[in-house]
Design a protein around this motif. Structure first.
Motif, PDB file in Angstrom:
ATOM      1  N   ASN A  80       0.607  -1.149   0.062  1.00  0.00           N
ATOM      2  CA  ASN A  80      -0.024   0.043   0.032  1.00  0.00           C
ATOM      3  C   ASN A  80       0.868   1.159  -0.182  1.00  0.00           C
ATOM      4  O   ASN A  80       0.512   2.153   0.758  1.00  0.00           O
ATOM      5  N   ASP A  81       1.901   1.251  -0.759  1.00  0.00           N
ATOM      6  CA  ASP A  81       2.593   2.313  -0.999  1.00  0.00           C
ATOM      7  C   ASP A  81       3.579   2.713   0.064  1.00  0.00           C
ATOM      8  O   ASP A  81       4.332   3.894   0.126  1.00  0.00           O
ATOM      9  N   VAL A  82       3.750   1.794   1.088  1.00  0.00           N
ATOM     10  CA  VAL A  82       4.683   2.024   2.235  1.00  0.00           C
ATOM     11  C   VAL A  82       5.703   0.900   2.154  1.00  0.00           C
ATOM     12  O   VAL A  82       5.325  -0.240   2.131  1.00  0.00           O
ATOM     13  N   ALA A  83       6.975   1.344   2.349  1.00  0.00           N
ATOM     14  CA  ALA A  83       8.066   0.543   2.284  1.00  0.00           C
ATOM     15  C   ALA A  83       8.352   0.097   3.759  1.00  0.00           C
ATOM     16  O   ALA A  83       8.550   1.179   4.452  1.00  0.00           O
ATOM     17  N   ASN A  84       8.729  -0.946   4.134  1.00  0.00           N
ATOM     18  CA  ASN A  84       9.137  -1.422   5.676  1.00  0.00           C
ATOM     19  C   ASN A  84       7.624  -1.125   6.524  1.00  0.00           C
ATOM     20  O   ASN A  84       6.732  -0.502   6.157  1.00  0.00           O
ATOM     21  N   ILE A  85       7.736  -1.651   7.717  1.00  0.00           N
ATOM     22  CA  ILE A  85       6.702  -1.279   8.611  1.00  0.00           C
ATOM     23  C   ILE A  85       6.421   0.147   8.881  1.00  0.00           C
ATOM     24  O   ILE A  85       7.241   0.597   9.464  1.00  0.00           O
ATOM     25  N   PRO A  86       4.976   0.465   9.108  1.00  0.00           N
ATOM     26  CA  PRO A  86       4.875   1.741   9.225  1.00  0.00           C
ATOM     27  C   PRO A  86       4.480   1.756  10.560  1.00  0.00           C
ATOM     28  O   PRO A  86       4.268   0.907  11.466  1.00  0.00           O
ATOM     29  N   ASP A  87       4.329   2.966  11.132  1.00  0.00           N
ATOM     30  CA  ASP A  87       4.024   3.512  12.486  1.00  0.00           C
ATOM     31  C   ASP A  87       2.715   3.270  12.847  1.00  0.00           C
ATOM     32  O   ASP A  87       2.356   2.744  13.923  1.00  0.00           O
ATOM     33  N   THR A  88       1.772   3.524  12.024  1.00  0.00           N
ATOM     34  CA  THR A  88       0.458   3.326  12.074  1.00  0.00           C
ATOM     35  C   THR A  88      -0.075   1.928  11.453  1.00  0.00           C
ATOM     36  O   THR A  88       0.602   1.558  10.439  1.00  0.00           O
ATOM     37  N   PRO A  89      -1.258   1.268  11.842  1.00  0.00           N
ATOM     38  CA  PRO A  89      -1.608  -0.102  11.488  1.00  0.00           C
ATOM     39  C   PRO A  89      -2.263   0.118   9.864  1.00  0.00           C
ATOM     40  O   PRO A  89      -2.614   1.385   9.693  1.00  0.00           O
ATOM     41  N   LEU A  90      -2.017  -1.197   9.153  1.00  0.00           N
ATOM     42  CA  LEU A  90      -2.923  -1.170   8.119  1.00  0.00           C
ATOM     43  C   LEU A  90      -4.274  -0.915   8.289  1.00  0.00           C
ATOM     44  O   LEU A  90      -4.934  -0.183   7.439  1.00  0.00           O
ATOM     45  N   ALA A  91      -4.816  -1.455   9.394  1.00  0.00           N
ATOM     46  CA  ALA A  91      -6.343  -1.279   9.915  1.00  0.00           C
ATOM     47  C   ALA A  91      -6.349  -1.622  11.064  1.00  0.00           C
ATOM     48  O   ALA A  91      -5.608  -2.486  11.746  1.00  0.00           O
ATOM     49  N   THR A  92      -7.378  -0.875  11.787  1.00  0.00           N
ATOM     50  CA  THR A  92      -7.690  -1.303  13.278  1.00  0.00           C
ATOM     51  C   THR A  92      -9.017  -2.074  13.201  1.00  0.00           C
ATOM     52  O   THR A  92     -10.111  -1.550  12.647  1.00  0.00           O
ATOM     53  N   PHE A  93      -9.141  -3.242  13.904  1.00  0.00           N
ATOM     54  CA  PHE A  93     -10.536  -3.693  13.995  1.00  0.00           C
ATOM     55  C   PHE A  93     -11.081  -4.355  15.597  1.00  0.00           C
ATOM     56  O   PHE A  93     -10.158  -4.154  16.424  1.00  0.00           O
ATOM     57  N   SER A  94     -12.171  -4.367  15.890  1.00  0.00           N
ATOM     58  CA  SER A  94     -12.600  -4.608  16.985  1.00  0.00           C
ATOM     59  C   SER A  94     -12.449  -6.122  17.024  1.00  0.00           C
ATOM     60  O   SER A  94     -12.648  -6.932  16.064  1.00  0.00           O
ATOM     61  N   VAL A  95     -12.493  -6.672  18.312  1.00  0.00           N
ATOM     62  CA  VAL A  95     -12.648  -8.076  18.645  1.00  0.00           C
ATOM     63  C   VAL A  95     -13.899  -8.735  18.081  1.00  0.00           C
ATOM     64  O   VAL A  95     -14.838  -8.259  18.426  1.00  0.00           O
ATOM     65  N   GLY A  96     -13.826  -9.703  17.174  1.00  0.00           N
ATOM     66  CA  GLY A  96     -14.716 -10.362  16.662  1.00  0.00           C
ATOM     67  C   GLY A  96     -15.229  -9.699  15.384  1.00  0.00           C
ATOM     68  O   GLY A  96     -16.312 -10.279  14.738  1.00  0.00           O
ATOM     69  N   GLU A  97     -14.670  -8.688  14.720  1.00  0.00           N
ATOM     70  CA  GLU A  97     -14.973  -8.116  13.331  1.00  0.00           C
ATOM     71  C   GLU A  97     -14.669  -8.982  12.307  1.00  0.00           C
ATOM     72  O   GLU A  97     -13.228  -9.152  12.213  1.00  0.00           O
ATOM     73  N   PRO A  98     -15.484  -9.395  11.629  1.00  0.00           N
ATOM     74  CA  PRO A  98     -15.212  -9.944  10.030  1.00  0.00           C
ATOM     75  C   PRO A  98     -14.599  -9.160   9.036  1.00  0.00           C
ATOM     76  O   PRO A  98     -14.907  -8.002   9.024  1.00  0.00           O
ATOM     77  N   VAL A  99     -13.621  -9.635   8.534  1.00  0.00           N
ATOM     78  CA  VAL A  99     -12.903  -8.701   7.627  1.00  0.00           C
ATOM     79  C   VAL A  99     -12.756  -9.495   6.022  1.00  0.00           C
ATOM     80  O   VAL A  99     -12.747 -10.729   6.225  1.00  0.00           O
ATOM     81  N   ARG A 100     -12.666  -8.688   5.289  1.00  0.00           N
ATOM     82  CA  ARG A 100     -12.464  -9.050   3.954  1.00  0.00           C
ATOM     83  C   ARG A 100     -11.130  -8.316   3.457  1.00  0.00           C
ATOM     84  O   ARG A 100     -11.307  -7.128   3.429  1.00  0.00           O
ATOM     85  N   MET A 101     -10.210  -8.905   2.858  1.00  0.00           N
ATOM     86  CA  MET A 101      -8.997  -8.299   2.470  1.00  0.00           C
ATOM     87  C   MET A 101      -8.580  -8.751   1.021  1.00  0.00           C
ATOM     88  O   MET A 101      -8.455  -9.923   0.651  1.00  0.00           O
ATOM     89  N   ASN A 102      -8.739  -7.524   0.324  1.00  0.00           N
ATOM     90  CA  ASN A 102      -8.410  -8.036  -1.333  1.00  0.00           C
ATOM     91  C   ASN A 102      -6.714  -7.759  -1.268  1.00  0.00           C
ATOM     92  O   ASN A 102      -6.351  -6.741  -1.090  1.00  0.00           O
ATOM     93  N   LEU A 103      -6.007  -8.607  -1.985  1.00  0.00           N
ATOM     94  CA  LEU A 103      -4.678  -8.701  -2.235  1.00  0.00           C
ATOM     95  C   LEU A 103      -4.296  -8.656  -3.512  1.00  0.00           C
ATOM     96  O   LEU A 103      -4.798  -9.647  -4.327  1.00  0.00           O
ATOM     97  N   THR A 104      -3.634  -7.580  -3.882  1.00  0.00           N
ATOM     98  CA  THR A 104      -3.101  -7.580  -5.447  1.00  0.00           C
ATOM     99  C   THR A 104      -1.543  -7.760  -5.630  1.00  0.00           C
ATOM    100  O   THR A 104      -0.850  -6.885  -4.867  1.00  0.00           O
ATOM    101  N   ASN A 105      -1.183  -8.791  -6.140  1.00  0.00           N
ATOM    102  CA  ASN A 105       0.168  -8.886  -6.263  1.00  0.00           C
ATOM    103  C   ASN A 105       0.752  -8.031  -7.725  1.00  0.00           C
ATOM    104  O   ASN A 105       0.515  -8.636  -8.758  1.00  0.00           O
ATOM    105  N   ASP A 106       1.045  -6.941  -7.471  1.00  0.00           N
ATOM    106  CA  ASP A 106       1.359  -5.979  -8.476  1.00  0.00           C
ATOM    107  C   ASP A 106       2.999  -6.089  -8.967  1.00  0.00           C
ATOM    108  O   ASP A 106       3.608  -5.220  -8.915  1.00  0.00           O
TER     109      ASP A 106
END
Length: 461
Positions: free
Chosen positions: A365-391
């Motif tokens: 997502n346009d960031v090299a190396n681990i960022p200070d802020t998370p990719l996303a924050t979720f609540s416990v029990g939250e369902p997630v759909r992640m779209n992964l594109t290998n460009d």
């Protein structure tokens, strides 16, 4: 599953008689895990020994085997010359015990110790490995198997753990190539060795009898190699992937793949005649090479057994609700021959040339190396759909810490996994329930890729 030659090339990137020593025991047993240098006979007899980094002086590290629901209690003792930590790969673990230097703990300095103490909720085949400068520390040998046994043993005659690895080694001197972090490895397919072993030996041969049923626990502990495997003189079923049992065992029909960090549990019946040799074969440049041999001596039963029953389910295996799932996207970019012109590094946008000079060749997502802020924050029990594109023009093995996900295709969900192979140019979707609180790493397990940009994290609150 049968693969075409095109699919095989896309996934593997081809275009570009000893068991484990065991340690452990009943719940509550404590023992140490000593990370140190050792001189071992990796190459065949007659060749020089190899200086490696090893847990307890063995390659692979001593097998840890415990019952489901018990605890692992290990004190890491660091006798290396640099800091290290231990990640317990695939275990749905308490976040403070995940062993990720810089995220869940500080690296353990030379001469210091760290106590790991965690419950293992799931039966299955897992492994442990260094998680500080992993591209070098795992490449030097810091890994071992972690086996969690079902409450009731399945109907098999033998249970074999087979840890597959490769080494970049000079046969004249026995020395590992010291070019860890070399830009070609970091920006291409990763560090791929010229010498392949199973359980630390190149010619592992085990005994078997005709019509015996064997449980084979395959673990890919290599930095970047994708193993393409087949069986000969055996008929079998895949019963679990990445530790999680399949609802229905799937016949092994042709070539199957094991990406870096992935595991597969097979039940195989020995069909070779007494006096013959059954094999697990490694397909390498269209050549079938024995990876593990089984010397068949005598007959275990007169007839072959019927297909196996599924392994018992682990807890919390219900699929997420796709309709209410939170969507997020992740785009992988960069690498040699890629189209990444720039990315953000440490809060500043850098050109690809500037990134490469700093040792970074990839981005998420346009960031090299681990960022200070998370990719996303979720609540416990939250369902997630992640779209992964290998460009990019290379495959990647994307690994989520602390949780398992399911690949989604045409609204159908596949088996639970913690590491997913994504071919060059491919887009995949995964779904999971964010049910484990903490900061969880998400990265490519081609370890050179992770070290040079392909690392992020999610936060479950």
């Amino acid at each position: 599953m049968t693969y075409s030659r095109r699919e095989f090339l896309a996934l593997t990137g081809a275009a570009a008689g000893l068991g484990f020593p065991r340690a452990g025991g009943a719940s509550g047993t404590a023992w140490s895990l000593l990370a140190r240098e050792a001189n071992l006979q990796l190459l065949p007899e007659g060749y020089p020994k190899t200086r490696v980094w090893a847990y307890d002086g063995t390659i692979p590290g001593n097998e840890i085997r415990i019952p489901q629901g018990s605890r692992v209690r290990k004190q890491l003792v660091n006798e290396l010359t640099e800091g290290t930590s231990v990640h317990w790969h695939g275990i749905r673990i308490d976040n403070t015990m995940d062993g990720v230097s810089g995220i869940t703990q500080d690296a353990v300095p030379p001469g210091a110790t760290f106590d790991y103490d965690f419950a293992v909720p799931d039966a299955g085949t897992y492994w442990y490995h260094a998680h500080n400068r992993s591209f070098e520390q795992v490449g030097r040998g810091l890994s071992g198997a972690l086996i969690v046994e079902e409450p009731r043993s399945p109907d098999v005659d033998a249970d074999h753990v087979l840890l597959l690895d490769d080494w970049l080694i000079d046969p004249e001197t026995g020395r590992l190539a010291e070019n860890f972090g070399q830009p070609m490895q970091m920006s291409h397919g990763g560090r791929t060795g010229n010498y392949v072993t199973t359980n630390g030996t190149y010619d592992l041969t085990l005994g078997a009898r005709q019509n015996e049923r064997l449980r084979l626990r395959l673990i890919n502990a290599s930095n970047a190699r994708i193993f393409a495997l087949g069986i000969q003189g055996l008929s079998g079923w895949t019963v679990a992937l990445d530790g999680m049992p399949l609802p229905t065992p799937q016949p092994v029909e042709d070539v199957f793949f094991l990406g870096p960090a992935q595991r597969a549990d097979l039940f195989v019946d020995v069909t070779a005649q007494p006096g013959e040799t059954a094999r697990i074969l490694r397909i390498d440049r269209d050549e079938a090479i024995p990876q593990v041999s089984f010397s068949v001596t005598g007959q275990g039963a007169k007839v072959q057994r019927s297909a196996p029953a599924p392994l018992p389910s682990n807890p919390r295996m219900a699929p997420p609700d796709l309709g209410s799932a939170t969507p997020i996207k992740l785009v992988m970019a960069g690498g040699a021959m890629g189209r990444m012109n720039s990315a953000v590094l440490n809060g500043e946008r850098k050109t690809f040339r500037e990134l490469a000079q700093a040792g970074y060749f990839w981005s998420l997502n346009d960031v090299a190396n681990i960022p200070d802020t998370p990719l996303a924050t979720f609540s416990v029990g939250e369902p997630v759909r992640m779209n992964l594109t290998n460009d990019t023009v290379f495959p990647h093995a994307m690994h989520l810490h602390g949780m398992h996900f399911r690949a989604v295709s045409d609204k159908q969900m596949g088996p639970m996994r913690d590491t997913l192979l994504i071919a060059a140019g491919e887009t995949r979707e995964v779904a999971f329930i964010a049910d484990n609180p903490g900061k969880w790493l998400f990265h490519c397990h081609m370890l050179e890729h992770a070290a040079s940009g392909m690392t992020t994290w999610i936060n479950v609150t």
